[in-house]
Design a protein around this motif. Sequence first.
Motif, mmCIF file in Angstrom:
data_model
loop_
_atom_site.group_PDB
_atom_site.id
_atom_site.type_symbol
_atom_site.label_atom_id
_atom_site.label_comp_id
_atom_site.label_asym_id
_atom_site.label_seq_id
_atom_site.Cartn_x
_atom_site.Cartn_y
_atom_site.Cartn_z
ATOM 1 N N ILE A 165 0.842 -1.214 0.000
ATOM 2 C CA ILE A 165 0.000 0.000 0.000
ATOM 3 C C ILE A 165 0.876 1.263 0.000
ATOM 4 O O ILE A 165 0.424 2.343 0.396
ATOM 5 N N THR A 260 -7.504 0.581 10.608
ATOM 6 C CA THR A 260 -7.268 0.972 9.219
ATOM 7 C C THR A 260 -5.849 1.502 9.065
ATOM 8 O O THR A 260 -5.397 2.338 9.847
ATOM 9 N N VAL A 262 -3.611 3.359 6.241
ATOM 10 C CA VAL A 262 -3.729 4.073 4.969
ATOM 11 C C VAL A 262 -2.338 4.433 4.465
ATOM 12 O O VAL A 262 -1.560 5.097 5.156
ATOM 13 N N THR A 264 0.158 5.465 0.782
ATOM 14 C CA THR A 264 0.128 6.309 -0.426
ATOM 15 C C THR A 264 -0.431 5.571 -1.639
ATOM 16 O O THR A 264 -0.810 6.205 -2.618
ATOM 17 N N LYS A 265 -0.526 4.230 -1.544
ATOM 18 C CA LYS A 265 -1.007 3.456 -2.693
ATOM 19 C C LYS A 265 -2.162 2.516 -2.355
ATOM 20 O O LYS A 265 -2.518 1.656 -3.176
ATOM 21 N N GLY A 266 -2.749 2.687 -1.171
ATOM 22 C CA GLY A 266 -3.862 1.801 -0.840
ATOM 23 C C GLY A 266 -4.131 1.739 0.643
ATOM 24 O O GLY A 266 -3.556 2.480 1.446
ATOM 25 N N THR A 267 -5.044 0.811 0.995
ATOM 26 C CA THR A 267 -5.523 0.705 2.369
ATOM 27 C C THR A 267 -5.640 -0.752 2.795
ATOM 28 O O THR A 267 -6.072 -1.609 2.013
ATOM 29 N N ILE A 268 -5.267 -1.014 4.041
ATOM 30 C CA ILE A 268 -5.490 -2.306 4.686
ATOM 31 C C ILE A 268 -6.446 -2.068 5.845
ATOM 32 O O ILE A 268 -6.241 -1.145 6.639
ATOM 33 N N VAL A 282 -7.950 -5.684 1.842
ATOM 34 C CA VAL A 282 -6.794 -5.023 1.241
ATOM 35 C C VAL A 282 -7.221 -4.409 -0.090
ATOM 36 O O VAL A 282 -7.581 -5.124 -1.026
ATOM 37 N N ASN A 283 -7.244 -3.092 -0.124
ATOM 38 C CA ASN A 283 -7.683 -2.369 -1.332
ATOM 39 C C ASN A 283 -9.027 -2.892 -1.837
ATOM 40 O O ASN A 283 -9.226 -3.116 -3.036
ATOM 41 N N GLY A 284 -9.945 -3.106 -0.886
ATOM 42 C CA GLY A 284 -11.312 -3.502 -1.233
ATOM 43 C C GLY A 284 -11.546 -4.985 -1.346
ATOM 44 O O GLY A 284 -12.696 -5.430 -1.425
ATOM 45 N N GLU A 285 -10.498 -5.783 -1.335
ATOM 46 C CA GLU A 285 -10.651 -7.232 -1.482
ATOM 47 C C GLU A 285 -10.498 -7.913 -0.120
ATOM 48 O O GLU A 285 -9.470 -7.764 0.549
#
Length: 355
Positions: A165, A260, A262, A264-268, A282-285
């Motif tokens: 991320i 959460t 956060v 620079t390239k996504g979210t867990i 992880v990034n919506g999955e």
Amino acid sequence: ARRRRRAGPSGRPLRLCCAAIMATRWGICGAGRISNDFTVALKTLPPEDHQVVAVASRDLQRAKEFSQRHGIERAYGSYEELANDHDIDVLYIGTIHPQHVKVGLLFLKCKRNVLCEKPIAMNSRELQQLIAAAKENNVFLMEAVWTRYFPASIQISNLLAQEAIGEVKVVKVDFGVPLLHVPRTVEKELGGSALMDIGVYCLQFVCMVFSGEKPESVTATGVCLDTGVDEAMTVVLKYSKNRLAICTCSIAVLLPNDATIVGTKGTIKIPEHMWSPTSLIVNGEETEYPLPKPSLPLNFLNSTGLRYEAEEVRQCLLKGLKESPRMTLADSTLLMEILDESRRQVGVVYRQDSV
């Protein structure tokens, strides 16, 4: 086959048969609710790897009832008897945390390996006493921060190491459960405190995400009960490179109980019960990490997940380690320093702080 004995990782004999590695023999200190759940969790692991062989309580009758319920061979009415039972490889301390330093020192000075429930002590001074005793006696010591050993937590560490991320910028963690009716969470002499009881999970999570890095600053604010312990607290940790973590805990209300991260390239995200995670987004999955079913009733949510920290202890002992690489004594030291500073700012003072 001829049965042989040789020195195990702590210098005590491990039983061997045909050169096979035998089960890690556990002794349980305390016959309360968390000790029950830990013992049930051990039964989800292979019996050839883990065996509970003794339990101790200051009340012999409670120890006997516990041993009968769980099929444990030996029951003791004192912790000293447990400390002197040398057919045990490691002792689990499941007492309330104001008792941890006294019981922990008893075991460590008897050269016993120890897994101690969180928080491992009441303050940094007590923790350093435990660490010194473990090192002086060359035995294993680990704080039972069970969350760190869940498969979901291991995956978080892997993803962060892979920079999945990007650079982590913000971490937000909430843990709140209505517990004002529970004496051990509100009474000062029992170690009551939202921070010490459940906020520790939020702070350890942040420390895990930032790989044990010391924050540049700790800023805490909270509200206290008439008993002098915190009902709710928010702790903001500022890290180098403009990174922030915000932790909120409460024993008065139910919070989202999520975590959460956060980047620079996504979210867990851990969507619920962040202290015992069984799913990860992880990034919506979303990926689920189901737990085994218990063989006996549990007192706390997802307690069969205590199996992961138990297996970590076994692996450490087999390798001759004196601490867990995933929750080192330095990690416990940093966590306790943050707890101390947070309490200081909010004005929560225990009798142990003035000793």
